[in-house]
Design an enzyme around this catalytic site. Structure first.
Site, mmCIF file in Angstrom:
data_model
loop_
_atom_site.group_PDB
_atom_site.id
_atom_site.type_symbol
_atom_site.label_atom_id
_atom_site.label_comp_id
_atom_site.label_asym_id
_atom_site.label_seq_id
_atom_site.Cartn_x
_atom_site.Cartn_y
_atom_site.Cartn_z
ATOM 1 N N ARG A 147 50.607 47.674 36.326
ATOM 2 C CA ARG A 147 49.187 47.744 36.009
ATOM 3 C C ARG A 147 48.581 48.936 36.736
ATOM 4 O O ARG A 147 48.876 49.166 37.911
ATOM 5 C CB ARG A 147 48.480 46.450 36.445
ATOM 6 C CG ARG A 147 47.062 46.342 35.927
ATOM 7 C CD ARG A 147 46.345 45.115 36.470
ATOM 8 N NE ARG A 147 45.758 45.373 37.784
ATOM 9 C CZ ARG A 147 44.806 44.612 38.350
ATOM 10 N NH1 ARG A 147 44.366 43.531 37.713
ATOM 11 N NH2 ARG A 147 44.325 44.902 39.538
ATOM 12 N N TYR A 159 36.854 47.482 41.434
ATOM 13 C CA TYR A 159 37.801 46.391 41.312
ATOM 14 C C TYR A 159 39.237 46.908 41.153
ATOM 15 O O TYR A 159 39.472 47.837 40.385
ATOM 16 C CB TYR A 159 37.450 45.530 40.086
ATOM 17 C CG TYR A 159 38.634 44.761 39.591
ATOM 18 C CD1 TYR A 159 39.004 43.585 40.233
ATOM 19 C CD2 TYR A 159 39.430 45.248 38.569
ATOM 20 C CE1 TYR A 159 40.134 42.911 39.849
ATOM 21 C CE2 TYR A 159 40.563 44.578 38.179
ATOM 22 C CZ TYR A 159 40.917 43.408 38.820
ATOM 23 O OH TYR A 159 42.036 42.761 38.434
ATOM 24 N N ASP A 217 43.333 46.494 33.324
ATOM 25 C CA ASP A 217 42.393 45.367 33.337
ATOM 26 C C ASP A 217 40.962 45.890 33.260
ATOM 27 O O ASP A 217 40.522 46.620 34.149
ATOM 28 C CB ASP A 217 42.604 44.570 34.637
ATOM 29 C CG ASP A 217 41.834 43.259 34.652
ATOM 30 O OD1 ASP A 217 41.020 43.033 33.731
ATOM 31 O OD2 ASP A 217 42.056 42.471 35.590
ATOM 32 N N HIS A 219 38.364 43.886 33.263
ATOM 33 C CA HIS A 219 37.595 42.951 34.098
ATOM 34 C C HIS A 219 36.239 42.577 33.502
ATOM 35 O O HIS A 219 35.218 42.556 34.209
ATOM 36 C CB HIS A 219 37.453 43.476 35.526
ATOM 37 C CG HIS A 219 37.887 42.478 36.545
ATOM 38 N ND1 HIS A 219 37.090 42.047 37.566
ATOM 39 C CD2 HIS A 219 39.039 41.791 36.663
ATOM 40 C CE1 HIS A 219 37.742 41.149 38.291
ATOM 41 N NE2 HIS A 219 38.927 40.980 37.760
ATOM 42 N N GLU A 243 43.488 44.213 29.302
ATOM 43 C CA GLU A 243 43.142 42.849 29.724
ATOM 44 C C GLU A 243 41.638 42.675 29.874
ATOM 45 O O GLU A 243 40.955 43.573 30.358
ATOM 46 C CB GLU A 243 43.850 42.623 31.063
ATOM 47 C CG GLU A 243 43.476 41.368 31.787
ATOM 48 C CD GLU A 243 44.211 41.283 33.120
ATOM 49 O OE1 GLU A 243 45.198 42.036 33.324
ATOM 50 O OE2 GLU A 243 43.799 40.491 33.969
ATOM 51 N N GLU A 269 42.033 34.551 31.875
ATOM 52 C CA GLU A 269 42.283 34.083 33.241
ATOM 53 C C GLU A 269 41.171 33.180 33.757
ATOM 54 O O GLU A 269 41.387 32.422 34.696
ATOM 55 C CB GLU A 269 42.513 35.267 34.199
ATOM 56 C CG GLU A 269 41.312 36.152 34.409
ATOM 57 C CD GLU A 269 41.651 37.403 35.223
ATOM 58 O OE1 GLU A 269 42.641 38.074 34.889
ATOM 59 O OE2 GLU A 269 40.936 37.697 36.182
ATOM 60 N N ARG A 290 46.340 34.587 29.115
ATOM 61 C CA ARG A 290 46.256 34.921 30.539
ATOM 62 C C ARG A 290 45.947 33.721 31.436
ATOM 63 O O ARG A 290 45.523 33.889 32.582
ATOM 64 C CB ARG A 290 45.146 35.965 30.740
ATOM 65 C CG ARG A 290 45.546 37.348 30.381
ATOM 66 C CD ARG A 290 46.459 37.968 31.408
ATOM 67 N NE ARG A 290 45.774 38.299 32.654
ATOM 68 C CZ ARG A 290 46.387 38.418 33.822
ATOM 69 N NH1 ARG A 290 47.673 38.212 33.917
ATOM 70 N NH2 ARG A 290 45.708 38.731 34.898
ATOM 71 N N GLU A 346 52.315 38.290 35.944
ATOM 72 C CA GLU A 346 51.658 39.090 36.986
ATOM 73 C C GLU A 346 52.174 38.636 38.344
ATOM 74 O O GLU A 346 52.269 37.445 38.607
ATOM 75 C CB GLU A 346 50.136 38.865 36.908
ATOM 76 C CG GLU A 346 49.349 39.663 37.927
ATOM 77 C CD GLU A 346 47.836 39.438 37.778
ATOM 78 O OE1 GLU A 346 47.435 38.354 37.308
ATOM 79 O OE2 GLU A 346 47.073 40.345 38.126
ATOM 80 N N TRP A 409 31.431 41.333 37.190
ATOM 81 C CA TRP A 409 32.407 41.853 38.147
ATOM 82 C C TRP A 409 33.754 41.511 37.638
ATOM 83 O O TRP A 409 34.611 41.592 37.338
ATOM 84 C CB TRP A 409 32.250 41.216 39.532
ATOM 85 C CG TRP A 409 33.167 41.874 40.510
ATOM 86 C CD1 TRP A 409 32.968 43.066 41.137
ATOM 87 C CD2 TRP A 409 34.456 41.425 40.960
ATOM 88 N NE1 TRP A 409 34.019 43.380 41.941
ATOM 89 C CE2 TRP A 409 34.959 42.383 41.844
ATOM 90 C CE3 TRP A 409 35.226 40.277 40.687
ATOM 91 C CZ2 TRP A 409 36.172 42.260 42.497
ATOM 92 C CZ3 TRP A 409 36.440 40.147 41.309
ATOM 93 C CH2 TRP A 409 36.922 41.129 42.218
HETATM 94 MG MG LIG Z 1 42.411 40.219 35.418
#
Ligand SMILES: [Mg+2]
Length: 409
Positions: A147, A159, A217, A219, A243, A269, A290, A346, A409
């Site tokens: 990643r 992030y 990602d 985010h 992602e 996630e 995820r 991951e 975030w």
């Molecule tokens: Mg993530």
């Protein structure tokens, strides 16, 4: 066989973990992960005050019945606190069943479909040289997929970007919740980000070639049209996945993104139940699930959502940050080893302090994870070590735009 105790252990070896320990009248114990990063004590209390009394005297073998009883009898369904608590119970019961059977949990789920779980690691850098060093270091450690997150010119902190060069010492958590009374404030500028990210991937492909599977990602920070634009602009660099390109609450957003890009999409996630994935899977709006065992109600529902996803050739990409404890990581590794439609796992290595509390049979070698062959989940809690690390309140950071508006975030 009966459950005689359900104890909640909160420990903080470099970050907070909430663990459920279920004890039976035959002396066999099982562990479950209930860690909800930044809101840990809510789940600890839910378990102690509301679930533990319901577990006493139940037969630990009745995993599905216990899961349905806890889910349906609360009346208030879903949500991260409830589902992390139920997840811990589910994992602990699978752990007990494996120990009784003398088999690792993956054997109870149908046996191994592969010899190991291909993982991806997190490379990051404040600039390209630092990023390249981080990628090289991961390749040397055996990671086959990586990643990529970097700083963006004009944005102070970001992030997924390590605050220190990775090679500068002991491995650390990339995104630890900030310790202290208040969350750290970060800044964000989506247009600057959208301009910068494709240049990073172009540079990485030029330096490392076309073969390494690369991930990124977003985010949850983009609007649907911004995400569509990013997916399209990254197509030349052949990402393994993009992602969380948009906030997960609005599933319809993914239709728009999907119409504009062939970059594979991974999401979920922060999802808690199969219902959060229902539209995304049925309409084939994503490529990777995820979910994490810990935030998704445990092993039982994770296996179910993956069986549903298999109908649509959608594969797993379970969330594996270090706030998923070694117990949660083991739980989803057993699922990943058993299901046919595994994609990638991951993996961020836990700290030495964490590994002193959770003694694991999990093995990482040459970029592949294996949960080990000990009966159950293969993780034991060293309670004396756990007691040495006292809980510290910790918050995740949050974002504001240049004009002061709070952003995702
Ligand atoms: Mg993530």
């Amino acid at each position: 066989m009966k459950i005689t105790a359900a104890d909640v252990i909160v420990t903080s070896p470099s970050r907070n973990f909430v663990t459920l320990k279920i004890t039976t009248d035959e002396g066999i114990t099982g562990l479950g992960d209930a860690t909800l990063n930044g809101r840990e004590l809510a789940v600890a209390t839910y378990l102690k005050e509301h679930l533990a009394p319901l577990l006493l005297n139940r037969d630990p073998h009745n995993i599905e019945d216990t899961w349905q009883f806890l889910y349906r009898s609360s009346y208030w369904r879903r949500g991260p606190v409830t589902m992390a608590a139920i997840a811990a119970v589910d994992m602990a019961l699978w752990d007990i069943k494996g120990k009784v059977a003398g088999l690792p949990v993956y054997q109870l789920l149908g046996g191994a479909s592969r010899t190991g779980l291909r993982t991806y690691g997190h490379a990051s850098g404040r600039d390209l040289p630092e990023l390249f060093d981080s990628i090289r270091e991961h390749l040397e450690e055996g990671y086959k997929s990586i990643r990529i997150q970097t700083s963006v010119p004009g944005i102070k902190s970001l992030y997924g970007v390590a605050a220190q060069a990775q090679s500068s010492g002991e491995r650390y958590d990339y995104e630890p919740a900030g310790r202290g009374d208040l969350p750290t404030e970060e800044d964000w500028d989506t247009r600057a980000y959208l301009r910068h990210v494709p240049t990073v991937f172009e540079a990485v492909r030029n330096e490392f070639g076309p073969e390494i599977p690369l991930l990124h990602d977003g985010h949850h920070r983009m609007t649907p049209i911004q995400a569509a634009k990013l997916g399209k602009s990254l197509e030349p660099y052949d990402l393994y996945w993009l992602e969380d390109c948009t906030p997960a609450e609005n599933q319809d957003a993914l239709r728009l993104v999907r119409q504009h890009t062939t970059t594979p999409l991974a999401i979920g996630e922060v999802f808690n139940t199969v219902y959060d994935f229902q539209t995304l899977i049925r309409e084939q709006l994503i490529d990777y699930v995820r979910a994490a065992s810990t935030h998704f109600g445990g092993i039982s529902p994770l296996k179910k959502v993956m069986d549903y996803a298999a109908l649509y050739q959608i594969r797993s990409g379970f969330h594996g940050p270090t706030d998923v404890s070694p117990v949660g990581l083991a739980a989803q590794s057993h699922v990943g080893l058993a299901i046919h439609n595994f994609g990638i796992q991951e993996y961020m290595e836990h700290s030495e302090a964490t590994n002193s509390v959770f003694e694991q049979s999990l093995n990482f070698a040459d970029g592949y994870l294996h949960p080990g062959d000990k009966p159950g989940l293969g993780v034991e809690l060293n309670e004396e070590a756990a007691a040495r690390f006292e809980y510290q309140r910790a918050y995740l950071p949050y974002n504001r735009l240049a004009d002061g508006t709070v952003h995702d975030w």
